[in-house]
Motif scaffolding. Structure first.
Motif, mmCIF file in Angstrom:
data_model
loop_
_atom_site.group_PDB
_atom_site.id
_atom_site.type_symbol
_atom_site.label_atom_id
_atom_site.label_comp_id
_atom_site.label_asym_id
_atom_site.label_seq_id
_atom_site.Cartn_x
_atom_site.Cartn_y
_atom_site.Cartn_z
ATOM 1 N N PHE A 156 -13.432 -41.024 21.771
ATOM 2 C CA PHE A 156 -13.634 -41.098 23.219
ATOM 3 C C PHE A 156 -12.844 -39.990 23.917
ATOM 4 O O PHE A 156 -11.760 -39.615 23.468
ATOM 5 C CB PHE A 156 -13.164 -42.444 23.760
ATOM 6 N N PRO A 157 -13.351 -39.499 25.043
ATOM 7 C CA PRO A 157 -12.540 -38.564 25.839
ATOM 8 C C PRO A 157 -11.278 -39.261 26.340
ATOM 9 O O PRO A 157 -11.309 -40.435 26.721
ATOM 10 C CB PRO A 157 -13.465 -38.209 27.009
ATOM 11 N N MET A 158 -10.172 -38.523 26.339
ATOM 12 C CA MET A 158 -8.911 -39.084 26.829
ATOM 13 C C MET A 158 -8.940 -39.222 28.355
ATOM 14 O O MET A 158 -8.414 -40.192 28.905
ATOM 15 C CB MET A 158 -7.752 -38.166 26.419
ATOM 16 N N PRO A 174 -4.670 -46.081 28.831
ATOM 17 C CA PRO A 174 -3.680 -45.028 29.122
ATOM 18 C C PRO A 174 -2.568 -44.927 28.086
ATOM 19 O O PRO A 174 -1.836 -43.937 28.077
ATOM 20 C CB PRO A 174 -3.115 -45.457 30.481
ATOM 21 N N PHE A 175 -2.451 -45.917 27.215
ATOM 22 C CA PHE A 175 -1.383 -45.912 26.217
ATOM 23 C C PHE A 175 -1.859 -45.352 24.874
ATOM 24 O O PHE A 175 -1.193 -45.513 23.848
ATOM 25 C CB PHE A 175 -0.835 -47.332 26.021
ATOM 26 N N SER A 176 -3.011 -44.679 24.853
ATOM 27 C CA SER A 176 -3.561 -44.155 23.604
ATOM 28 C C SER A 176 -2.940 -42.810 23.239
ATOM 29 O O SER A 176 -2.510 -42.050 24.101
ATOM 30 C CB SER A 176 -5.075 -43.986 23.732
ATOM 31 N N MET A 177 -2.963 -42.522 21.954
ATOM 32 C CA MET A 177 -2.477 -41.226 21.456
ATOM 33 C C MET A 177 -3.601 -40.208 21.537
ATOM 34 O O MET A 177 -4.704 -40.436 21.017
ATOM 35 C CB MET A 177 -1.997 -41.360 20.014
ATOM 36 N N PRO A 178 -3.378 -39.074 22.212
ATOM 37 C CA PRO A 178 -4.398 -38.022 22.226
ATOM 38 C C PRO A 178 -4.519 -37.373 20.854
ATOM 39 O O PRO A 178 -3.524 -37.202 20.146
ATOM 40 C CB PRO A 178 -3.865 -37.036 23.258
ATOM 41 N N GLN A 179 -5.721 -37.019 20.479
ATOM 42 C CA GLN A 179 -5.897 -36.285 19.232
ATOM 43 C C GLN A 179 -5.318 -34.886 19.430
ATOM 44 O O GLN A 179 -5.703 -34.170 20.342
ATOM 45 C CB GLN A 179 -7.384 -36.217 18.864
ATOM 46 N N GLY A 180 -4.374 -34.526 18.561
ATOM 47 C CA GLY A 180 -3.676 -33.258 18.715
ATOM 48 C C GLY A 180 -2.325 -33.407 19.374
ATOM 49 O O GLY A 180 -1.580 -32.426 19.490
ATOM 50 N N GLY A 181 -2.015 -34.633 19.850
ATOM 51 C CA GLY A 181 -0.694 -34.920 20.374
ATOM 52 C C GLY A 181 -0.305 -34.075 21.575
ATOM 53 O O GLY A 181 -1.140 -33.672 22.397
ATOM 54 N N LEU A 182 0.988 -33.747 21.664
ATOM 55 C CA LEU A 182 1.527 -33.026 22.806
ATOM 56 C C LEU A 182 0.895 -31.642 22.935
ATOM 57 O O LEU A 182 0.641 -31.154 24.040
ATOM 58 C CB LEU A 182 3.051 -32.917 22.682
ATOM 59 N N GLU A 183 0.640 -30.996 21.823
ATOM 60 C CA GLU A 183 0.055 -29.647 21.857
ATOM 61 C C GLU A 183 -1.295 -29.654 22.562
ATOM 62 O O GLU A 183 -1.598 -28.773 23.375
ATOM 63 C CB GLU A 183 -0.101 -29.096 20.441
ATOM 64 N N ILE A 217 -10.052 -33.085 25.766
ATOM 65 C CA ILE A 217 -9.148 -33.777 24.852
ATOM 66 C C ILE A 217 -9.756 -35.108 24.429
ATOM 67 O O ILE A 217 -10.186 -35.907 25.267
ATOM 68 C CB ILE A 217 -7.769 -34.014 25.506
ATOM 69 N N LEU A 218 -9.801 -35.339 23.141
ATOM 70 C CA LEU A 218 -10.253 -36.625 22.611
ATOM 71 C C LEU A 218 -9.049 -37.511 22.322
ATOM 72 O O LEU A 218 -7.943 -37.020 22.115
ATOM 73 C CB LEU A 218 -11.078 -36.423 21.345
#
Length: 587
Positions: free
Chosen positions: A430-432, A448-457, A467-468
């Motif tokens: 899913f899109p972040m 809103p508490f999900s981890m973005p794929q790719g993290g902080l970068e 961003i997924l």
């Protein structure tokens, strides 16, 4: 003998003939055949037929009582004649010759029939819900719900999860719906919020080191009703796991659902393993992020075919096509009815063509298609003689909504829909974030508490809309059972994600201070999901409306017609809670 019963109404059999028995229950139905009364007596366990002969005290007593009166009867079990055996009733081989009757609970004239569906409206049913629940279908649904919840608990424990309780009175949280607020008497001007979900608490349990948690959790959201969503409150199977990635969550949930829907599916099969479908692919192929995979047809993007086309209705628009095998010989009425259906979904109409010999196209829009258009369509859709093709054109979201519904409807009408199966899938990637159409602001699109794929970068270098997230839904037969995610457990990632959604650091710390503080003391990677119990039971019971599987639901206007909620509160109570009312002015 027991004061009220020696047996229940569902357990007597031919082996009990000549036994003296005592039963208690409700007068379900009554038939007078030449002065002989035949009465169906009902309790939680089933029905049994009573017989009261003419001239007996039992005949006089039972003949004068209203239906739904609660009685205790004494009598003797006798065998029914061969012609009178009811094979559809477990007690159908016997009846009870009644010798004595005692009224335990008199009944007024009932407002609607219990032993048949008389078409009474839902408002009346909810006003007298205690009567509605006596109906066989409703009783069966509630007992199914009980059995499903019991099975969930046993299966979750067997999978290594531990049941834990989380608070009901808590702080507000941005879950995407309105909170129900509870004013504090001790802290003037402040409010508790009923939990939309135990989201933060179950994450805190993982940070506390409990590893695998579950709960049949009550959740509260002040949102409007839908057929698959009850207003006010609902229950979910809340799950959280530590040291997991996405597939680690999928494993036990998939096992649970397969076992549950096989056990309670009444012979319907469960397809497994569950396919993983990326969100954008689901929207493109099925027009929905909760696709009904029983419809064995897929949409295809053919926008490129018509880019710069002379056919103005399709030119430079998003165009989606649905190719349906073995449908070209359907009568014109078939196509017209589907056009009417599309209009009901918001379309201006439904374009279509038939594919004939040598892939020649006929139909209302065939004359607008060039030879190159036809060749491109045949290649893109792998068309064969006998196909029919339906088209939707416009904005992406609008076309998805309309053609997604058309896809399922066409499949049902054209014989490409599979009945008697539960077809699950996981929607992933899913899109972040998403953009608010009105304000243009970036918002969280999911949890809103999900981890973005790719993290902080990814948060620092990518366009937010690209961003997924490690977010996923589980879907069954077109119904979303749950959303879930691998959680963000790193403070800096959390600060950055919320900053992109318009929250400054001070706001994040004020609203999520407990969670942030926990993250700073050693948080494990963790993730979870929360399938809706009400929706699970709705699918298993094959009910179109979720209220049919809840004992005491609110109506569509979020009212409890039986208990009279919501209700007004006297002035003294408001004063104690430091509240004053400002009601909207009458129009």
């Amino acid at each position: 003998m027991h004061r009220y019963r020696s047996h229940n109404c569902g357990e007597l059999r031919a082996t009990d003939v000549d036994a003296d028995v005592r039963l208690s229950g409700w007068l379900h139905n009554r038939r007078d055949l030449g002065g002989i009364l035949f009465i169906d007596l009902r309790d939680h366990y089933g029905l049994v037929q009573l017989v009261a002969r003419p001239g007996t005290p039992a005949n006089e007593a039972l003949g004068s009582l209203t239906k739904e009166t609660v009685v205790r009867i004494d009598g003797k079990v006798s065998a029914r004649g061969a012609d009178n055996v009811n094979p559809d009733l477990p007690t159908g081989e016997i009846e009870i010759e009644v010798s004595e009757v005692e009224v335990l609970g008199a009944a007024d004239q009932i407002p609607f029939t219990i032993n048949a569906d008389d078409g009474v409206n839902e408002e009346k049913r909810l006003e007298y819900r205690f009567l509605d629940l006596r109906r066989e279908r409703m009783h069966r649904n509630i007992m199914l719900r009980t059995a499903v919840i019991s099975a969930i608990r046993h299966k979750m424990v067997a999978l290594g999860f531990n049941e834990m309780a989380t608070p009901i009175l808590s702080a507000t949280s941005p879950e995407g719906a309105r909170d129900f607020l509870v004013p504090s008497r001790l802290h003037a001007g402040k409010f508790y919020a009923l939990p939309q979900a135990p989201q933060q608490f179950k994450q805190l349990l993982m940070i506390a080191g409990f590893d695998r948690y579950f709960q049949i959790a009550p959740c509260f959201r002040d949102e409007d009703a839908r057929a698959d969503r009850s207003p006010g409150e609902f229950y979910q199977l809340d799950i959280e796991m530590s040291f997991v990635e996405q597939e680690d969550v999928f494993g036990p949930v998939e096992k649970l659902m397969t076992e549950l829907f096989t056990e309670f599916g009444n012979g319907r099969t469960v397809t497994s393993p569950f396919p993983r479908i990326p969100f954008r692919e689901a929207m493109l192929k099925y027009g929905s992020d909760k696709p009904d995979l029983r419809a064995e047809l897929e949409l295809v993007d053919v926008s490129d075919v018509f880019a710069g086309s002379g056919f103005k209705a399709f030119a430079d628009k998003h165009v989606r096509a649905l190719a349906v095998p073995d449908t070209a010989d359907q009568p014109r009425k078939f196509f017209d009815q589907l056009g009417d259906f599309a209009v009901q979904q918001g379309a201006k109409g439904l374009a279509w063509v038939r594919v004939g010999e040598e892939n020649a196209l006929t139909g209302p829009i065939a004359k607008f298609l060039t030879e190159d258009d036809v060749k491109a369509l045949v290649a893109a859709l792998d068309l064969k003689p006998g196909h029919a093709v339906f088209f939707g054109a416009g904005a992406f979201d609008e076309v998805s909504k309309i053609m997604g519904a058309v896809r399922v409807e066409v499949a049902k009408r054209a014989g490409h829909f599979v009945e008697d199966e539960f077809r699950f899938c996981w929607i992933v990637d899913f899109p972040m974030f998403e953009k608010d159409e009105d304000t243009g602001k970036i918002e969280f699109s999911h949890n809103p508490f999900s981890m973005p794929q790719g993290g902080l970068e990814a948060l620092e270098t990518q366009d937010p809309l690209d961003i997924l997230a490690w977010q996923y839904d589980i879907v069954c037969n077109g119904t979303e059972l749950s959303s879930g995610a691998i959680r963000n457990h790193e403070p800096e990632v959390m600060y950055k994600a919320f900053a992109l959604a318009g929250y400054d650091k001070e706001t994040v710390e004020a609203e999520f201070g407990g969670m942030l503080r926990a993250f700073k003391f050693g948080a494990p990677p963790h993730g979870g999901i929360a399938p809706g119990v009400d929706r699970i039971v709705m699918l298993l019971a094959d009910e179109p409306n979720i209220r049919e599987t809840i004992a005491f639901p609110l109506n569509g206007n979020a009212q409890d017609l039986l208990m009279g909620a919501p209700s007004e509160v006297e002035e003294a109570r408001l004063k104690e809670l430091h509240l004053s009312l400002r009601k909207p002015q009458a129009k």
